[in-house]
Design an enzyme around this catalytic site. Structure first.
Site, mmCIF file in Angstrom:
data_model
loop_
_atom_site.group_PDB
_atom_site.id
_atom_site.type_symbol
_atom_site.label_atom_id
_atom_site.label_comp_id
_atom_site.label_asym_id
_atom_site.label_seq_id
_atom_site.Cartn_x
_atom_site.Cartn_y
_atom_site.Cartn_z
ATOM 1 N N ARG A 1 0.849 -1.207 0.000
ATOM 2 C CA ARG A 1 0.000 0.000 0.000
ATOM 3 C C ARG A 1 0.878 1.248 0.000
ATOM 4 O O ARG A 1 0.590 2.226 -0.655
ATOM 5 C CB ARG A 1 -0.955 0.005 1.207
ATOM 6 C CG ARG A 1 -1.635 1.351 1.427
ATOM 7 C CD ARG A 1 -2.839 1.319 2.359
ATOM 8 N NE ARG A 1 -2.726 0.389 3.447
ATOM 9 C CZ ARG A 1 -1.964 0.560 4.547
ATOM 10 N NH1 ARG A 1 -1.244 1.651 4.690
ATOM 11 N NH2 ARG A 1 -1.923 -0.359 5.492
ATOM 12 N N ASP B 1 -9.143 19.129 -12.690
ATOM 13 C CA ASP B 1 -9.442 17.819 -13.254
ATOM 14 C C ASP B 1 -9.087 17.897 -14.742
ATOM 15 O O ASP B 1 -9.766 18.560 -15.527
ATOM 16 C CB ASP B 1 -10.927 17.495 -13.037
ATOM 17 C CG ASP B 1 -11.285 16.099 -13.543
ATOM 18 O OD1 ASP B 1 -10.599 15.610 -14.453
ATOM 19 O OD2 ASP B 1 -12.274 15.522 -13.044
ATOM 20 N N TYR C 1 -18.149 16.730 -13.682
ATOM 21 C CA TYR C 1 -18.624 15.344 -13.726
ATOM 22 C C TYR C 1 -19.605 15.113 -12.568
ATOM 23 O O TYR C 1 -19.355 15.560 -11.443
ATOM 24 C CB TYR C 1 -17.418 14.407 -13.640
ATOM 25 C CG TYR C 1 -17.787 12.981 -13.358
ATOM 26 C CD1 TYR C 1 -18.648 12.291 -14.202
ATOM 27 C CD2 TYR C 1 -17.297 12.320 -12.240
ATOM 28 C CE1 TYR C 1 -19.007 10.976 -13.940
ATOM 29 C CE2 TYR C 1 -17.646 11.005 -11.973
ATOM 30 C CZ TYR C 1 -18.509 10.344 -12.822
ATOM 31 O OH TYR C 1 -18.868 9.058 -12.550
ATOM 32 N N LYS D 1 -10.070 6.971 -18.252
ATOM 33 C CA LYS D 1 -10.455 7.555 -19.547
ATOM 34 C C LYS D 1 -9.283 7.508 -20.530
ATOM 35 O O LYS D 1 -8.829 6.449 -20.867
ATOM 36 C CB LYS D 1 -10.983 8.972 -19.317
ATOM 37 C CG LYS D 1 -11.965 9.080 -18.146
ATOM 38 C CD LYS D 1 -13.201 8.223 -18.362
ATOM 39 C CE LYS D 1 -14.315 8.509 -17.406
ATOM 40 N NZ LYS D 1 -14.543 7.635 -16.308
HETATM 41 N N1 PLP Z 1 -13.544 13.327 -13.674
HETATM 42 C C1 PLP Z 1 -14.152 13.257 -14.859
HETATM 43 C C2 PLP Z 1 -14.084 14.425 -15.794
HETATM 44 C C3 PLP Z 1 -14.860 12.119 -15.213
HETATM 45 O O1 PLP Z 1 -15.482 12.061 -16.398
HETATM 46 C C4 PLP Z 1 -14.913 11.020 -14.306
HETATM 47 C C5 PLP Z 1 -15.657 9.787 -14.623
HETATM 48 O O2 PLP Z 1 -16.426 9.730 -15.554
HETATM 49 C C6 PLP Z 1 -14.269 11.156 -13.075
HETATM 50 C C7 PLP Z 1 -13.581 12.296 -12.794
HETATM 51 C C8 PLP Z 1 -14.320 10.048 -12.048
HETATM 52 O O3 PLP Z 1 -13.409 9.048 -12.362
HETATM 53 P P1 PLP Z 1 -13.614 7.500 -12.010
HETATM 54 O O4 PLP Z 1 -14.823 7.041 -12.725
HETATM 55 O O5 PLP Z 1 -12.326 6.888 -12.492
HETATM 56 O O6 PLP Z 1 -13.759 7.413 -10.534
#
Ligand code: PLP
Length: 402
Positions: free
Chosen positions: A51, A187, A112, A212
């Site tokens: 970890r 992000d 998101y 993604k």
């Molecule tokens: N940030 C964005 C722009 C996203 O589109 C997503 C998921 O769709 C996330 C964060 C969250 O990521 P995760 O699904 O890997 O937890």
């Protein structure tokens, strides 16, 4: 030579990497061991428990740290300021753990749905975070929202799903002036470090859903954080281990493998999206197209300025169909090459209905205020042949809007 001295196509293969020291393996082995032998109590070779320390995870973390522009040395942070988590939301969770109960957060209003849900339905209750959702594309509004009490500014750009562009340098300048204590997090999932580097614009932390574009093949869930600030890296390192939602070694290997083709893929995603966006704009069944690479995007100039040259504008397109939910639903049921599914950023093209799918956790009134209507469709354009993708959209639009 520093990785930044190489072209991006070279960086995504080599940044932060060296052959594995024992065998010379060119790709890092998947180290599955949960624990490591010690010569004497507390005497180990830098690896104690998986970890806390894992060589496969380090290899990925170092790669992304360098791609996002961190220049931290191994002495400052063992993975140069990169941190890998079990999902994008777990990475966000670790950022929230840096805050103290009751802290104020200023968050972009279009994010998101899961980001919104974590702030609104988890952190507000469990930690008493006070989250102000603000249109941070509007710098005067950002200036009014960010103040001395703000401890975190959370930005997404391009935003999901409206593809708004936030002026990162503009927000960083406001925050440094008005909230010097605040952590600035971007992000960077939609852009990836091959098209946009938030740390270069004054942000403290770049955040990713590695699920993604970084992974790129819709076969792994993961999250990443990168900082170039040694003090923030020390806090993240402590919390990554103390909270414990780390990325496993198999997943780290997959994401690292995906990144090797990131530059190639992003160019192709962008080329295809430009072609499809321009085509969609000419269709009678389509009311409006949002794509930062098109001159019709209200922030096209800012998108160009903030994007690394020659890498395009990523593969995400948002558009509105004519008619109502019935027409939109027919379109979504008629696509054959695009797959109707949540997520994005894989080699295959996906289509999403944010109001019912990815953004259902954003309250209906807020969706309405933002313009996430029942006719809004989000495309994640893959790397297939653009003409095949256009033919599929064409037949589905014809079936939907008669
Ligand atoms: N940030 C964005 C722009 C996203 O589109 C997503 C998921 O769709 C996330 C964060 C969250 O990521 P995760 O699904 O890997 O937890």
């Amino acid at each position: 030579m520093h990785p930044r001295d190489f072209h991006i196509d070279t960086q995504v293969i080599h940044a932060g990497q060296k052959p594995e020291p024992v065998t010379g393996a060119v790709m890092p082995p998947i180290f599955t061991s949960s624990t490591y032998a010690q010569k004497s109590p507390g005497e180990h070779s830098g690896f104690e428990y998986s970890r806390s320390h894992n060589p496969t995870r380090y290899a990925l973390e170092r790669m992304v740290a360098r791609l996002e522009g961190s220049k931290l040395t191994e002495g400052q942070d063992v993975s140069f300021g990169g941190f890998a988590f079990s999902s994008g939301l777990a990475a966000m969770d670790c950022v929230c753990e840096l805050l103290t109960a009751g802290d104020e957060v200023v968050c972009m209003d279009d994010v998101y749905g899961g980001t919104y849900r974590q702030f609104a339905r988890v952190r507000a209750r469990s930690q008493g975070l006070k989250v102000k959702y603000t249109d941070l594309t509007d710098l005067p509004k950002a200036g009014a929202a960010i103040g001395p009490a703000t401890k975190l500014v959370w930005v997404e750009t391009p935003t999901n799903p409206l593809l708004k562009i936030v002026d990162l340098a503009g927000i960083a300048a406001i925050a440094r002036r008005q909230a010097p204590q605040a952590l600035l997090v971007c992000d960077n999932t939609f852009a990836t470090p091959v098209t946009q580097r938030p740390l270069d614009h004054g942000f403290d932390i770049a955040h990713h859903s590695a699920t993604k574009y970084l992974g790129g093949h819709s076969d792994v869930v993961g999250g990443l954080l990168v900082t170039a600030n040694a003090e923030i890296a020390a806090r993240l390192r402590f919390h990554q281990n103390a909270v414990g939602a780390v990325m496993g070694p198999f997943d780290a290997y997959l994401v690292l493998r995906g990144i090797k083709t990131l530059a190639l893929r992003m160019r192709r995603h962008s080329e295809n999206a430009m072609k499809i966006g321009a085509w969609l704009e000419k269709q009678k069944a389509v009311e409006r197209v949002i794509y930062p690479g098109l001159p019709s995007h209200p922030q096209h100039a800012l998108a160009k300025k903030q994007t690394l040259p020659g890498m395009g504008f990523s593969g995400m397109i948002t558009f509105f169909t004519r008619g109502g939910l019935a027409e939109c639903r027919r379109f979504l049921e008629s696509v054959r090459l695009f797959t109707l599914a949540e997520s994005l950023g894989g080699v295959e093209s996906l289509v999403d209905h944010p109001a019912i799918m990815t953004h259902a956790s954003v309250p209906a009134e807020q969706r309405a205020a933002l313009g996430i209507s029942d006719t809004l469709i989000r495309l994640s354009v893959g790397i297939e042949d653009a003409d095949d993708l256009i033919a599929d959209l064409d037949q589905a639009l014809r079936a939907a809007v008669r």
